[in-house]
Design an enzyme around this catalytic site. Sequence first.
Site, PDB file in Angstrom:
ATOM      1  N   HIS A   1       6.105  -1.982  13.070  1.00 24.32           N
ATOM      2  CA  HIS A   1       5.315  -1.718  11.869  1.00 24.32           C
ATOM      3  C   HIS A   1       5.531  -2.791  10.814  1.00 24.32           C
ATOM      4  O   HIS A   1       6.653  -3.165  10.501  1.00 24.32           O
ATOM      5  CB  HIS A   1       5.714  -0.356  11.310  1.00 24.32           C
ATOM      6  CG  HIS A   1       4.806   0.136  10.229  1.00 24.32           C
ATOM      7  ND1 HIS A   1       3.437   0.170  10.350  1.00 24.32           N
ATOM      8  CD2 HIS A   1       5.080   0.625   8.981  1.00 24.32           C
ATOM      9  CE1 HIS A   1       2.904   0.651   9.242  1.00 24.32           C
ATOM     10  NE2 HIS A   1       3.869   0.928   8.405  1.00 24.32           N
TER      11      HIS A   1
ATOM     12  N   ASP B   1       3.554  -1.481  17.127  1.00 29.64           N
ATOM     13  CA  ASP B   1       3.601  -0.574  15.980  1.00 29.64           C
ATOM     14  C   ASP B   1       3.191   0.809  16.470  1.00 29.64           C
ATOM     15  O   ASP B   1       2.013   1.080  16.696  1.00 29.64           O
ATOM     16  CB  ASP B   1       2.637  -1.062  14.889  1.00 29.64           C
ATOM     17  CG  ASP B   1       2.736  -0.238  13.611  1.00 29.64           C
ATOM     18  OD1 ASP B   1       3.363   0.834  13.636  1.00 29.64           O
ATOM     19  OD2 ASP B   1       2.167  -0.684  12.586  1.00 29.64           O
TER      20      ASP B   1
ATOM     21  N   SER C   1       0.872  -1.076   5.345  1.00 33.00           N
ATOM     22  CA  SER C   1       0.870   0.355   5.640  1.00 33.00           C
ATOM     23  C   SER C   1      -0.090   1.072   4.685  1.00 33.00           C
ATOM     24  O   SER C   1      -1.252   0.694   4.600  1.00 33.00           O
ATOM     25  CB  SER C   1       2.287   0.920   5.577  1.00 33.00           C
ATOM     26  OG  SER C   1       2.368   2.171   6.223  1.00 33.00           O
TER      27      SER C   1
END
Length: 618
Positions: free
Chosen positions: A368, A337, A221
């Site tokens: 994710h 995601d 991320s």
Amino acid sequence: MKIRKNLSLSVACLVLMQLCALNSRAQQNEPAKPVFKDGEAQIVKAFEDPAYWIREDLWVETEFDSDGDGLLDRMHVDVTRPRQTESEGLKLPVVYNSSPYFAGTAGNNPEFFWDVHHELGEQPKQHVHPPEVQRRGERPIISKGHVDTWVPRGYIVVHSSSPGTGLSDGSPTVGGDNESLAPKAVIDWLCGRAKGYKTRRGNEEVEAYWSTGKVGMTGTSYNGTLPLAAATTGVEGLEAIIPVAPNTSYYHYYRSNGLVRSPGGYLGEDVDVLFDFIHSGDLEKRAYAREHVRDTEMKNGQDRVTGDYNDFWAGRDYLNDMEPMKAALLMSHGFNDWNVMPEHSYRIYEAAKAKGIPAQIYYHQNGHGGPPPISMMNRWFTRYLFGIENGVESDAKAWIVREDDEREKPTPYKDYPNPDASPVKFYLTGGAPKKGGLVTEQPSKQAAEALVDNYSFSAEALAQAEITEHRLIFVSPELKEDLHISGEAKITIKAASSKPAVNLSVYLVSLPWNNSQWRKPKITDNLITRGWADLQNYKSLRESEPLKPGRFYEMTFELQPDDQVIKAGQQIGLMIFSSDRDFTLRPTPGTELTVDLNGTRIEIPVVGGTEAYDKAIQ
């Protein structure tokens, strides 16, 4: 004679035992070093025990001052390394992970997000900012992430806190230049080109004498964004990166084809909200960052009124900065995601290949996060940090976890998208308020169809509805065989709005809907891909113009990349609707969106092309 034989045998055994003992002591006295097998760094017993790891922290001086105090910012860094780097002078490569999250965050309270209940094009009411983030963590450990994986395999693991977070100086900028230059400075220090200090403001220097000058970065991320940010500086010594679900453009994260669109699960978040979320730095210097970054640069640049692309967003798009990049890239992402969407990884992977950078991509079918299998990561770092010729350059370029497989068992492909995929063009036949058709032969002229915007209905409910005025849906014949889709679908839509602005949402789904009684149904069970756009940007992402009610506008845009096998017995459905309650603003219901069926079409990338599709529906 028998006694002598037994005596000779005993002496021989004693000599053998002594030789074994000497050999064991000799092995114990041999310097520990990395071990490789089948092209991968192996766990070394001498590196395995955390009790013998050296942990220390320091501050690395950067080349910028982003907190306005007249001093160059220093980044807080921690190091975890095997003791042999001290006792035996062993030099090792580094696996480096940087983050704005290590010192804690403000939490995801929707109370501090932007209100999404207002008309499109209106200036929204200013949201409330959260309380100050209270820094957490005790020196010298910033994070324990990655150490158990890589230190036993003969790597040093380094962490750093991003500017304006934790004990690092500076201001968070959420994609600004200082967030690229900060990890660059740490890599420069690891390579002997920058200065490190024992304390935040002291002058006693620290050298990375244990580093080989070969660095790899990874993270997930925001932590996966920063390896890319560092790589775009072209810094020497950064040999390889493995970004996992990285945010490669903050415009693509908070906007979509001119539309104000939130990341999945964070309705009403924007770049200034993320600033507040991560701002855990020095309490005495936070006022400067709030005034100059959040309340000036971000307030003037993020533009929640038009959603247009501008210089503010261009400066936070790493695709624009890739010219200096040379680090080998192993990209990882999930096709489902909907926070950091799969376009983020795909656009950078394509650009890296075009530059001739060694590149591979790993996609799974989950949401994710989700790094590649450890074996893939190990081969990547072994090749580029240790220099072991393990043939990774000849491995498959794309690794995709098929729908029913485990994430650790991806299927290799020549590339992504699948080289055997080609676009199949589909046209629409009317059927509103029920279902229309999705066909490959262009039909004769037909009437336009309209829908009425109402954010009260979820996309899942709209896709399942037999009859509704709040969406248009067009379905293919039932598949008699499985159909493999790989790449980006592209839609050209010709539509008119009853108001000067309208949300436009487009989903590609498979039907019938999976409402298994054994588990809670999820939209991702039937979701192929989706996309959003603002018709006001039909000419340009940088310039929007109010729509003239009743006038038709044509716009073309891509949906999110995907690789999916649609099972026999399913139908492919194209759903067009307006406000998406999970992603877009929520204006007052009632806007009418009219779609010209003759001027609307979608191209879907099918492995085997038109021939494969025709065969699947026969």
